[in-house]
Structure formats: structure tokens, C-alpha cells
Write an enzyme that holds these catalytic residues in place. Structure first.
Site, PDB file in Angstrom:
ATOM      1  N   CYS A  56       0.831  -1.213   0.000  1.00 24.08           N
ATOM      2  CA  CYS A  56       0.000   0.000   0.000  1.00 24.08           C
ATOM      3  C   CYS A  56       0.868   1.267   0.000  1.00 24.08           C
ATOM      4  O   CYS A  56       1.682   1.475   0.913  1.00 24.08           O
ATOM      5  CB  CYS A  56      -0.924  -0.028   1.221  1.00 24.08           C
ATOM      6  N   CYS A  59       0.361   3.475   3.018  1.00 23.61           N
ATOM      7  CA  CYS A  59       0.995   2.882   4.202  1.00 23.61           C
ATOM      8  C   CYS A  59       2.485   3.197   4.219  1.00 23.61           C
ATOM      9  O   CYS A  59       3.056   3.519   5.269  1.00 23.61           O
ATOM     10  CB  CYS A  59       0.789   1.373   4.220  1.00 23.61           C
ATOM     11  N   CYS A 404      -9.760  19.133 -14.011  1.00 26.84           N
ATOM     12  CA  CYS A 404     -10.675  18.002 -13.827  1.00 26.84           C
ATOM     13  C   CYS A 404     -10.885  17.232 -15.133  1.00 26.84           C
ATOM     14  O   CYS A 404     -11.349  17.793 -16.140  1.00 26.84           O
ATOM     15  CB  CYS A 404     -12.014  18.525 -13.283  1.00 26.84           C
ATOM     16  N   CYS A 407     -14.517  17.145 -16.298  1.00 23.16           N
ATOM     17  CA  CYS A 407     -14.917  18.428 -16.880  1.00 23.16           C
ATOM     18  C   CYS A 407     -14.441  18.528 -18.334  1.00 23.16           C
ATOM     19  O   CYS A 407     -15.170  19.021 -19.211  1.00 23.16           O
ATOM     20  CB  CYS A 407     -14.340  19.595 -16.067  1.00 23.16           C
TER      21      CYS A 407
END
Length: 495
Positions: A56, A59, A404, A407
Site C-alpha cells: 500500500c 501505508c 478536472c 470536466c
């Protein structure tokens, strides 16, 4: 002989390498497994456990901060970790579904999921608040002095005996509110006499660093000891006339209309200098505290990004003098443009203008476009009233962010929609960059794109568009909701 010396040297080198590896592998974070979790956890008064997976990324990013915090919390609390890829029983039992998940335990019993900051400083601060009892028992005047001589406020209950029903209620409140406030109690009534407490009650001590002639450093509570009564007493008195606004308490303080003076405030390194400007704010605040406006001071560097983004404060502006803002509960913003004077007169003039309604709100806005003849009208904060709140027109407005991806995907379809309706005099297809302009009240924009329909004659009733994002979906919605029949490329739609 030469062979013996060579072997001895090699042995020394090997031993040094092995010992270095052992030292490097040492960790202040305890590693727990399925077989020993319950046994070891039960022995820890306060323990923060990180449930993780070795692959991870989040992590891995947390690991050095967690390790640093563990070293700093030695003797106070235990930090531990569980590898959920090889210890599935424990992770499943505690409902771990994502990584990293952090949980707090008291004597082996889970008390809460940790949702606090993930930096070493933040972890240390939060875990310290959880370590030890909900309320510390004070047995002497020295215990009391040591407890209240703290960076943060202190809440102290004074009771006649350990069997007092009022103490039971106080401890219930301390248990529920220990995340936010520091609690202690005593059964020595003599400790309350110094503070004019002659019966069971609660004393709220403001931190010594914020002591001022303009307000009491100690506030007495003789009212209800219920959780509600205690919470109300703390809420109404904990901050005083002019608290220190921080990243941790900003959400709480900004629930009210708040004036803040930002400057080079540092109570740990320069308490005297920090109070120099706070005392000048306090002097003025004490005169205006009954006008519905609250006051605070803050470290400018802690909020520099916000000041630049929300108030247009450049990095070189304001130099040594405090920069003053007002932010209301509704999100309206005002700035004091006159330089802060040492006699406080400029702040008084600013407050008089604010309270009289003479100040112009500060609104973050892009420049008004010189050419706005496209099929999709560009709206900036300064033209929102003119374009979106035009009472004679329906408006469909997209709040977007330039970066975005969703978008960008919508843009050609939204432009096509604008072209389809370009001949309709009663409807406007519009868009606004929500990262470069203040979004008005009434529009909840938390993700992008967010689209609202604002009907003619009902501008105080914007409605969030939740339909599909194809041109036909928008047209179907507008045919149903528009005030007047649509005109599509010069052809009027019949009802």
C-alpha cells in the site's frame, strides 16, 4: 598467522554488518500478529494500531511518520502495526477493509477509529490526549498548578468526595469530551477556595500564555453537572474574548462571525511578541464583544495558502503588521485594507464600517472576459449576479476545475448544448471556474463538475442537476423544466 589475521578481520567486518542490520531493524513500533494480538494489547493502557498492507502506497508514506511518533510517545502510549496480508483473523475481526486503518485501544478494547492527522506531530498530539485517564486526579496544590500551567485550557472539577454524584456526572462528560479538552478533578475542597469556589463546582482555566487584564483567567461553573450543562459551560467560555486560531480549532471557531488578525505569532518561541499584537486586538475587542462578532489571532504562516487563495494576499504584503479579515458564518469575507496601527484606531474604524454595513465584501474573481459571445457564457464572481441571477432567464451553470478530467470530457458536449440553444433568448448555458472564483451561497460545490439549474423569477431556488451528461439528457431536462418553450437552433419547441 596471516591467514588467521585475515579470518579475524573478515569475522569483525561480518559482525559489524550484522550488528548494523540489527540496529537498523530496531523499531519503536510493536509488530503484532494473529496469535499474540489479544495478549499483548490487553497489557497496553493506550495503544494506536496501524493495520496495513506492505504494497500500500499510503501505508509506505505513513510509515516514517508513524515510526517517529512511536519514538516520541515512548512511556506515554504504544504504537503497533499489523500486516493484514498475513494476519487476516485480527484484521477481519476489527472490520479492516482499507489501508492504512488506524484504531485506538484501551487495555485491549477498541475505543475508536483514529481519523486524526497522519503527521508525526499530529499523531503525537492526538494520542497524548487519549493516554491516561479521562480526568486526572489532583491531590495537592502543586498538582493543580502543574496541570493548569499548560499550552491549552484546563477544566478542573472540585468535589467533596470520590463518592460524589456530581463527580460521576463530571467523569461522564470528561470521557465524551477528552478528545477536545483537558480534564482533571480533586476531592480536596481547599483547592477551590483560592478561586472563590466554596461548594462543588468546575473551574475553567485559560492557558497562562493568553492571560490578559481584559478578561478573567479562571471562570467558575456552579450550574448543572450534566453532560449537556458541562458541554455548554465549556463551549461558552473556553475560548475567551480573543482565542488563538489554529488549524485544529478553526472549524469550531468559524461557526460564528469571526474577525482574525494574522501575524508572526509564535507562543512557543516568542510569547511576549505574540501577545504584543493580541493585546491590541483584545483592547478593541473588549469594546465590541457585544456586537455579535467574535475575535481571534493566528499565525500568518499557518494560514498563508488560505490567505493567498481566499483573500488575495500576496506573499510580500502586510510584512510585519497584522492582516485582518472577517469571515461570517455565511461565508462572506471582508479585509481591512488600512494598515494596522499600534494604537488600535485603524481596527476601530474598520469595525465601525463593518458594523454599519459600509464595507464592500471581498470576492475572489477572475477578470471579466472582454469577449463573451460564445455558446457557453463564461461567468466570473463579479458577473454572477448579472448573468446567473438575471430574473428573466433560465440558467444552466457548470462549476468546473481546469484540471478536472470529467470536466474536460464534458466540455465538447456542453459546448454542443450551448450551440443548440444559442438562438433561445430565454435560456443561458454558462460555466464558472470554481477554483478561481468564489462560489455564491446556496451552491454546494464539493466535486467537479457540479451543475445547477437556476430558473427565471426564482433565483433563490437553484436546483442541482443530477441527470445524464449527454446533450440529449440536458435537452430532455430543459424541455421539462424551462420556464418557456425551448428554441433549438432557431426552431421553437412546442409544449
Amino acid at each position: 598467522m596471516a591467514d588467521f589475521v585475515s579470518r579475524l578481520l573478515l569475522l569483525c567486518v561480518f559482525s559489524a554488518v550484522v550488528w548494523s542490520s540489527v540496529l537498523a531493524a530496531r523499531s519503536d513500533v510493536m509488530e503484532l500478529k494473529d496469535l499474540d494480538f489479544d495478549y499483548i494489547a490487553a497489557e497496553q493502557e493506550t495503544m494506536l494500531v496501524k493495520f496495513y498492507a506492505p504494497w500500500c502506497g499510503h501505508c509506505k508514506k505513513l510509515a516514517p511518520e508513524f515510526e517517529s511518533a512511536a519514538a516520541r510517545l515512548k512511556g506515554i502510549a504504544t504504537l503497533a502495526k499489523v500486516d493484514c496480508t498475513s494476519n487476516t483473523e485480527v484484521c477481519g475481526r476489527f472490520g479492516v477493509t482499507g489501508y492504512p486503518t488506524l484504531k485506538l485501544f484501551k487495555n485491549g478494547v477498541e475505543t475508536s477509529t483514529y481519523d486524526g492527522p497522519r503527521s508525526s506531530d499530529g499523531i503525537v498530539d492526538q494520542v497524548k490526549k487519549q493516554a491516561g485517564p479521562d480526568s486526572m486526579l489532583l491531590n495537592s496544590e502543586k498538582d493543580l498548578e502543574d496541570f493548569i500551567s499548560h499550552f491549552d485550557p484546563s477544566v478542573v472539577g472540585v468535589f467533596e468526595s470520590s463518592d460524589s454524584p456530581q463527580l460521576v456526572e463530571f467523569l461522564k462528560g470528561a470521557n465524551l469530551m477528552r478528545d477536545s479538552f483537558r480534564f482533571a478533578h480533586t476531592t480536596d475542597m481547599q483547592l477551590g477556595l483560592k478561586y472563590e469556589l466554596t461548594a462543588e463546582g468546575v473551574l475553567l482555566f485559560r492557558p497562562p500564555r493568553l492571560a490578559s487584564k481584559f478578561e478573567d483567567s479562571v471562570v467558575r461553573h456552579r450550574g448543572s453537572f450534566s453532560i449537556t450543562g458541562l458541554r455548554r459551560f465549556i463551549r461558552d467560555n473556553i475560548y475567551g474574548i480573543c482565542p488563538h486560531l489554529t488549524k485544529e480549532n478553526k472549524d469550531q471557531l468559524r461557526k460564528r462571525d469571526l474577525l482574525t488578525a494574522y501575524y508572526d505569532l509564535d507562543y512557543r518561541r516568542n510569547p511576549k511578541g505574540s501577545n504584543y499584537w493580541r493585546n491590541r486586538v483584545l483592547k478593541v475587542a473588549s469594546q465590541y464583544k457585544d456586537h455579535g462578532l467574535h475575535f481571534s489571532v493566528a499565525n500568518r504562516q499557518d494560514f498563508l495558502d488560505e490567505l493567498e487563495e481566499e483573500y488575495g494576499l500576496g506573499t510580500t504584503e502586510g510584512s510585519d503588521m497584522p492582516f485582518v479579515t472577517v469571515r461570517t458564518r455565511l461565508g462572506h469575507k471582508y479585509t481591512m485594507r488600512e494598515e494596522f496601527t499600534r494604537d488600535g484606531k485603524s481596527l476601530e474604524r474598520f469595525l465601525e464600517d463593518y458594523l454599519a454595513g459600509r464595507l464592500k465584501r471581498y470576492v475572489k474573481s477572475e477578470p471579466v472576459p472582454t469577449n463573451n459571445n460564445g455558446p457557453v457564457k463564461v461567468v466570473v464572481a463579479d458577473t454572477f449576479e448579472e448573468i446567473v441571477n438575471d430574473p428573466e432567464k433560465d440558467v444552466l451553470i457548470e462549476f468546473y476545475a481546469p484540471w478536472c478530467g470529467h470536466c474536460k470530457k464534458l466540455e465538447p458536449k456542453y459546448t454542443e448544448l450551448g450551440q443548440e440553444l444559442s438562438s433561445d433568448p430565454s435560456i443561458v448555458i454558462a460555466k464558472m471556474d470554481a477554483t478561481a472564483n468564489d462560489v455564491p451561497q446556496g451552491y454546494d460545490v464539493e466535486g467537479f463538475p457540479t451543475i445547477y439549474f437556476v430558473p427565471a423569477l426564482r433565483k433563490n431556488e437553484p436546483r442541482r442537476y443530477e441527470g445524464g451528461r449527454e446533450v440529449k439528457d440536458f435537452l430532455s431536462f430543459l424541455k421539462r423544466e424551462a420556464t418557456s418553450p425551448l428554441v433549438l437552433k432557431g426552431v421553437k419547441e412546442e409544449l
